[in-house]
Design a protein around this motif. Structure first.
Motif, short mmCIF file in Angstrom:
data_model
loop_
_atom_site.label_atom_id
_atom_site.label_comp_id
_atom_site.label_asym_id
_atom_site.label_seq_id
_atom_site.Cartn_x
_atom_site.Cartn_y
_atom_site.Cartn_z
N SER A 115 0.84 -1.20 0.00
CA SER A 115 0.00 0.00 0.00
C SER A 115 0.87 1.25 0.00
N VAL A 116 0.32 2.32 -0.56
CA VAL A 116 0.99 3.61 -0.57
C VAL A 116 0.04 4.65 0.00
N ARG A 117 0.60 5.51 0.83
CA ARG A 117 -0.13 6.65 1.39
C ARG A 117 0.46 7.91 0.78
N SER A 118 0.25 9.04 1.38
CA SER A 118 0.78 10.27 0.80
C SER A 118 2.29 10.40 1.01
N THR A 119 2.81 10.01 2.18
CA THR A 119 4.25 10.15 2.46
C THR A 119 4.92 8.84 2.87
N SER A 120 4.18 7.74 2.84
CA SER A 120 4.75 6.46 3.28
C SER A 120 4.17 5.32 2.46
N CYS A 121 4.84 4.17 2.58
CA CYS A 121 4.33 2.96 1.93
C CYS A 121 4.62 1.78 2.85
N GLN A 122 3.88 0.70 2.63
CA GLN A 122 4.10 -0.53 3.39
C GLN A 122 4.54 -1.61 2.43
N MET A 123 5.67 -2.26 2.79
CA MET A 123 6.17 -3.38 2.01
C MET A 123 5.97 -4.67 2.79
N HIS A 124 5.77 -5.75 2.06
CA HIS A 124 5.68 -7.08 2.65
C HIS A 124 6.79 -7.94 2.04
N TYR A 125 7.33 -8.84 2.86
CA TYR A 125 8.43 -9.70 2.45
C TYR A 125 8.12 -11.14 2.82
N ALA A 126 8.80 -12.06 2.13
CA ALA A 126 8.74 -13.47 2.49
C ALA A 126 10.09 -14.10 2.16
N VAL A 127 10.50 -15.06 2.98
CA VAL A 127 11.74 -15.81 2.75
C VAL A 127 11.33 -17.26 2.48
N TRP A 128 11.83 -17.78 1.38
CA TRP A 128 11.49 -19.13 0.92
C TRP A 128 12.74 -19.97 0.79
N SER A 129 12.68 -21.18 1.27
CA SER A 129 13.72 -22.17 1.03
C SER A 129 13.04 -23.52 1.02
N GLY A 130 12.45 -23.86 -0.12
CA GLY A 130 11.62 -25.06 -0.22
C GLY A 130 10.22 -24.81 0.27
N ASN A 131 10.09 -24.05 1.34
CA ASN A 131 8.79 -23.63 1.87
C ASN A 131 8.96 -22.24 2.48
N LEU A 132 7.88 -21.70 2.97
CA LEU A 132 7.91 -20.37 3.56
C LEU A 132 8.59 -20.43 4.92
N ARG A 133 9.66 -19.66 5.11
CA ARG A 133 10.43 -19.70 6.34
C ARG A 133 10.20 -18.49 7.24
N ALA A 134 9.89 -17.33 6.62
CA ALA A 134 9.66 -16.12 7.41
C ALA A 134 8.86 -15.13 6.56
N THR A 135 8.12 -14.28 7.24
CA THR A 135 7.43 -13.18 6.58
C THR A 135 7.76 -11.90 7.34
N GLY A 136 7.58 -10.79 6.68
CA GLY A 136 7.86 -9.53 7.34
C GLY A 136 7.17 -8.38 6.65
N SER A 137 7.21 -7.25 7.31
CA SER A 137 6.66 -6.03 6.72
C SER A 137 7.46 -4.85 7.22
N ALA A 138 7.37 -3.77 6.48
CA ALA A 138 8.05 -2.53 6.86
C ALA A 138 7.24 -1.35 6.36
N VAL A 139 7.26 -0.29 7.15
CA VAL A 139 6.69 0.98 6.73
C VAL A 139 7.86 1.90 6.43
N LEU A 140 7.90 2.42 5.21
CA LEU A 140 8.94 3.35 4.79
C LEU A 140 8.34 4.73 4.66
N VAL A 141 9.03 5.73 5.17
CA VAL A 141 8.59 7.12 5.09
C VAL A 141 9.55 7.86 4.17
N PHE A 142 9.00 8.67 3.29
CA PHE A 142 9.80 9.46 2.36
C PHE A 142 10.11 10.81 2.99
N LEU A 143 11.38 11.22 2.88
CA LEU A 143 11.84 12.49 3.45
C LEU A 143 12.45 13.37 2.36
#
Length: 174
Positions: A115-143
């Motif tokens: 998703s994107v807002r006016s000054t920030s966005c949210q990213m989602h991540y996944a780590v795979w090694s044969g199957n799903l090993r981890a998931t994550g997210s981050a909010v990034l702010v633009f300056l």
């Protein structure tokens, strides 16, 4: 040829991984990584990423997500990380560890802007090694160059809306 674990069995794949380069969607599908994950970067677990228990340290996943973001933002033409490029800082980061990883395992980090807002966005991540090993997210702010929040560049917004099918939440608070 590469062997990967799929559930309780091992499958031999003819798709060799190319490390530190964007992987095509077809390669991700060959490694059983489903849509909407269309951007991935592969690597291998290094000795220095292990903790005292002999599996990948929790902090390594954050480094993997960071390295992924560099590839993603460059490939999407958002920044070259030069002095004049947009500045992005992490406001929030979160990781869910689903299964441990060991030395020398090949893995793929996938990610997308959700998703994107006016000054920030949210990213989602996944780590795979044969199957799903981890998931994550981050909010990034633009300056801006003075360190104040600034609007997301229109080209970034257009790119992630099209490529990642991100949700545009620009009218919502940042």
């Amino acid at each position: 040829m590469t062997e990967i674990a799929v559930g309780d069995r091992t499958t031999t794949m003819t798709t060799d991984l190319r490390y530190h380069r964007r992987l095509a969607s077809e390669t991700l599908r060959a490694w059983n990584i489903p849509p909407p994950w269309n951007y991935g970067v592969a690597d291998r677990v290094r000795f220095g990423e292990l903790d005292a228990l002999g599996h990948v340290s929790n902090v390594a996943y954050l480094r993997w997500f960071e390295a992924f973001r560099v590839h993603y933002l460059r490939d999407y033409g958002i920044t070259t990380y030069g002095a004049d490029g947009p500045r992005m800082v992490l406001r929030q980061v979160q990781v869910d560890y689903l299964a441990e990883m060991q030395l020398s395992e090949d893995y793929i980090v996938t990610g997308r802007t959700d998703s994107v807002r006016s000054t920030s966005c949210q990213m989602h991540y996944a780590v795979w090694s044969g199957n799903l090993r981890a998931t994550g997210s981050a909010v990034l702010v633009f300056l801006d160059q003075s360190g104040q929040k600034t609007k997301i560049p229109p080209d970034f917004r257009e790119t992630v809306l099209a490529r990642d099918t991100a949700t545009d939440l620009a009218s919502a608070p940042a």
